[in-house]
Design a protein around this motif. Sequence first.
Motif, PDB file in Angstrom:
ATOM      1  N   ALA A 328       4.943 -12.603   3.935  1.00  0.00           N
ATOM      2  CA  ALA A 328       5.801 -12.030   2.893  1.00  0.00           C
ATOM      3  C   ALA A 328       6.044 -10.546   3.181  1.00  0.00           C
ATOM      4  N   LYS A 329       7.231 -10.052   2.811  1.00  0.00           N
ATOM      5  CA  LYS A 329       7.505  -8.634   2.950  1.00  0.00           C
ATOM      6  C   LYS A 329       6.654  -7.842   1.961  1.00  0.00           C
ATOM      7  N   LYS A 330       6.225  -6.650   2.372  1.00  0.00           N
ATOM      8  CA  LYS A 330       5.365  -5.858   1.503  1.00  0.00           C
ATOM      9  C   LYS A 330       6.042  -5.539   0.179  1.00  0.00           C
ATOM     10  N   GLU A 331       7.348  -5.191   0.220  1.00  0.00           N
ATOM     11  CA  GLU A 331       8.033  -4.830  -1.026  1.00  0.00           C
ATOM     12  C   GLU A 331       8.119  -6.009  -1.993  1.00  0.00           C
ATOM     13  N   ASP A 332       8.200  -7.230  -1.459  1.00  0.00           N
ATOM     14  CA  ASP A 332       8.229  -8.409  -2.334  1.00  0.00           C
ATOM     15  C   ASP A 332       6.889  -8.587  -3.038  1.00  0.00           C
ATOM     16  N   VAL A 333       5.802  -8.364  -2.297  1.00  0.00           N
ATOM     17  CA  VAL A 333       4.462  -8.507  -2.879  1.00  0.00           C
ATOM     18  C   VAL A 333       4.208  -7.384  -3.886  1.00  0.00           C
ATOM     19  N   ALA A 334       4.550  -6.165  -3.496  1.00  0.00           N
ATOM     20  CA  ALA A 334       4.298  -5.014  -4.369  1.00  0.00           C
ATOM     21  C   ALA A 334       5.070  -5.110  -5.681  1.00  0.00           C
ATOM     22  N   ALA A 335       6.179  -5.827  -5.686  1.00  0.00           N
ATOM     23  CA  ALA A 335       6.995  -5.941  -6.895  1.00  0.00           C
ATOM     24  C   ALA A 335       6.308  -6.763  -7.975  1.00  0.00           C
ATOM     25  N   VAL A 336       5.376  -7.642  -7.593  1.00  0.00           N
ATOM     26  CA  VAL A 336       4.786  -8.566  -8.575  1.00  0.00           C
ATOM     27  C   VAL A 336       3.273  -8.481  -8.670  1.00  0.00           C
ATOM     28  N   ALA A 337       2.627  -7.770  -7.749  1.00  0.00           N
ATOM     29  CA  ALA A 337       1.162  -7.718  -7.722  1.00  0.00           C
ATOM     30  C   ALA A 337       0.655  -6.346  -8.160  1.00  0.00           C
ATOM     31  N   PRO A 338      -0.566  -6.291  -8.660  1.00  0.00           N
ATOM     32  CA  PRO A 338      -1.145  -4.997  -9.045  1.00  0.00           C
ATOM     33  C   PRO A 338      -1.259  -4.053  -7.851  1.00  0.00           C
ATOM     34  N   LYS A 339      -1.116  -2.780  -8.119  1.00  0.00           N
ATOM     35  CA  LYS A 339      -1.263  -1.771  -7.075  1.00  0.00           C
ATOM     36  C   LYS A 339      -2.672  -1.849  -6.489  1.00  0.00           C
ATOM     37  N   ASN A 340      -2.766  -1.741  -5.168  1.00  0.00           N
ATOM     38  CA  ASN A 340      -4.029  -1.772  -4.421  1.00  0.00           C
ATOM     39  C   ASN A 340      -4.727  -3.124  -4.432  1.00  0.00           C
ATOM     40  N   SER A 341      -4.066  -4.158  -4.923  1.00  0.00           N
ATOM     41  CA  SER A 341      -4.740  -5.461  -5.013  1.00  0.00           C
ATOM     42  C   SER A 341      -4.711  -6.247  -3.707  1.00  0.00           C
ATOM     43  N   PHE A 342      -3.958  -5.775  -2.711  1.00  0.00           N
ATOM     44  CA  PHE A 342      -3.842  -6.500  -1.446  1.00  0.00           C
ATOM     45  C   PHE A 342      -3.751  -5.517  -0.292  1.00  0.00           C
ATOM     46  N   ILE A 343      -3.947  -6.030   0.904  1.00  0.00           N
ATOM     47  CA  ILE A 343      -3.816  -5.243   2.128  1.00  0.00           C
ATOM     48  C   ILE A 343      -2.749  -5.922   2.981  1.00  0.00           C
ATOM     49  N   HIS A 344      -1.722  -5.177   3.362  1.00  0.00           N
ATOM     50  CA  HIS A 344      -0.622  -5.787   4.126  1.00  0.00           C
ATOM     51  C   HIS A 344      -0.759  -5.448   5.602  1.00  0.00           C
ATOM     52  N   VAL A 345      -0.667  -6.463   6.427  1.00  0.00           N
ATOM     53  CA  VAL A 345      -0.820  -6.314   7.875  1.00  0.00           C
ATOM     54  C   VAL A 345       0.157  -5.279   8.436  1.00  0.00           C
ATOM     55  N   GLU A 346       1.369  -5.229   7.894  1.00  0.00           N
ATOM     56  CA  GLU A 346       2.401  -4.362   8.452  1.00  0.00           C
ATOM     57  C   GLU A 346       2.196  -2.885   8.121  1.00  0.00           C
ATOM     58  N   ASP A 347       1.152  -2.562   7.357  1.00  0.00           N
ATOM     59  CA  ASP A 347       0.814  -1.164   7.114  1.00  0.00           C
ATOM     60  C   ASP A 347       0.090  -0.552   8.316  1.00  0.00           C
ATOM     61  N   PHE A 348      -0.229  -1.367   9.292  1.00  0.00           N
ATOM     62  CA  PHE A 348      -0.998  -0.910  10.446  1.00  0.00           C
ATOM     63  C   PHE A 348      -0.174  -1.072  11.723  1.00  0.00           C
ATOM     64  N   ASP A 349      -0.325  -0.110  12.613  1.00  0.00           N
ATOM     65  CA  ASP A 349       0.461  -0.127  13.844  1.00  0.00           C
ATOM     66  C   ASP A 349       0.035  -1.233  14.797  1.00  0.00           C
ATOM     67  N   ASN A 350      -1.226  -1.623  14.710  1.00  0.00           N
ATOM     68  CA  ASN A 350      -1.724  -2.666  15.615  1.00  0.00           C
ATOM     69  C   ASN A 350      -2.953  -3.336  15.013  1.00  0.00           C
ATOM     70  N   VAL A 351      -3.409  -4.378  15.663  1.00  0.00           N
ATOM     71  CA  VAL A 351      -4.555  -5.151  15.166  1.00  0.00           C
ATOM     72  C   VAL A 351      -5.826  -4.305  15.169  1.00  0.00           C
ATOM     73  N   ASP A 352      -5.982  -3.443  16.152  1.00  0.00           N
ATOM     74  CA  ASP A 352      -7.174  -2.585  16.214  1.00  0.00           C
ATOM     75  C   ASP A 352      -7.333  -1.763  14.941  1.00  0.00           C
ATOM     76  N   GLU A 353      -6.229  -1.149  14.500  1.00  0.00           N
ATOM     77  CA  GLU A 353      -6.287  -0.316  13.296  1.00  0.00           C
ATOM     78  C   GLU A 353      -6.612  -1.146  12.054  1.00  0.00           C
ATOM     79  N   LEU A 354      -6.014  -2.333  11.968  1.00  0.00           N
ATOM     80  CA  LEU A 354      -6.285  -3.226  10.837  1.00  0.00           C
ATOM     81  C   LEU A 354      -7.766  -3.594  10.782  1.00  0.00           C
ATOM     82  N   VAL A 355      -8.322  -3.996  11.900  1.00  0.00           N
ATOM     83  CA  VAL A 355      -9.726  -4.416  11.932  1.00  0.00           C
ATOM     84  C   VAL A 355     -10.650  -3.252  11.593  1.00  0.00           C
ATOM     85  N   LYS A 356     -10.352  -2.080  12.101  1.00  0.00           N
ATOM     86  CA  LYS A 356     -11.176  -0.902  11.789  1.00  0.00           C
ATOM     87  C   LYS A 356     -11.177  -0.625  10.293  1.00  0.00           C
TER      88      LYS A 356
END
Length: 443
Positions: A328-356
Amino acid sequence: MRTIFLLRSRQRTKCIGFAFIFFIVYVYMFLWTSQELQPQISDVEAVHKQNIIDISGNIRSPVQDPVLKDENVTFQVHPEDPAGYFVGLHHSNFEKIVNPPGHKPTILIWHPPFGSKTNYLANPEVCGGDVDCLITYDRNLLNDSGAIVFHFGGARREAMPPFRKPEQLYLWWTGEKNHGSQLTEFDNFFNLTFTYRSDSGIYAPYGSTNLILQELREANDLDLEALLEKKRKSGKIAAWAVSNCGVHRRMDLAKSIMNKGLQVDTFGRCFGGRQIGAGTYSASFYEALSSYKFYFSFENGYHCKDYMTEKFWFNGLRSGAVPIVHGAKKEDVAAVAPKNSFIHVEDFDNVDELVKYLQYLSNNETAYRRHLEWRTWAAHPELIEERLKPHNRDNDLRSFCKLCRILQEEEEADRQGKKRRQMIVPSMNEYWWKMENPECLNG
């Protein structure tokens, strides 16, 4: 002399005969022309008598012009059906029946989704207020139904009901993204779409913030400190259940994350059929998932509009495992979910940053707790973000409750002598395919 007289007599007879034939032809042409000059009168009368419904859902007569209008009804010959091949059976009574106050409208589900007759409800207990409708699969109630819902899996032109009353609403229903439905045959046929997309006539998401909060209250799952203590004791990091192994984008992403060293417990047919608890949405299902810090809410579609399924709403938010979102696109999720309630993969430049970041949260409860603070809203509704409070989220009403309310409003309009709202989907193909994100169609 006698011969001449007989000849003249025959000529006179012949002339009279021709004159008579000409007179008959003239009268016939006059009557035919008069008929052509008054189509709105004769055709409307014919329609009122026969009450035939064409494939586009409009009332029609076999001899009408392409467009004729009455005070309450649009008459139209469908351009792809000039001979009336798909015309339905005659209905016994054209005159609209005005139901009395307190009447309980009927919603008929014509095609059970995937053959499963789920017990959907639309009553005051479920919907609140005075919303109250009968939802049925009984086709014998077709004549009494205010709305007929067609699941996409069985919505074919040849499988439509044998007749259609003018005031009946037809709805096209799906909870699946980007499926191969052929929809060009349904132009100007359905009154409303009934899908998970927010641009639907009836918005039917898999879940909502207020629904999750309601379930937390009902389950008395209100203690955030106890939830955090459970996670501390378990030491479990992430869980993922998946049974559709053919979506390579998400499978590759999950493997990359696991290869970077994040501890992930896997379930579902793609991983030996291992089950979570006693089964999906059982008490033990939520109990088991709540011991994990994260859940992989990886959808089987990529950037499909508003496509957030049970993987996000229930496996993630409801269970208390913070959803890691992909698809799902981040803006679609953010429109209906509480702030800070999820972590979106696309907020990170690569898998290394996400895992860290996930490993950081696993070792820093203060930072991790921020992703669960919204759960305190269940016990303290006054803390809910203003944009997500029930009075600002009419779309959070359960989907069949919304449909029931529309039927009640239309019946009330009948009782007050007002016109019903004009609801029609001009092009299903335009709505479902051309208004979708290209990434979804190509992903």
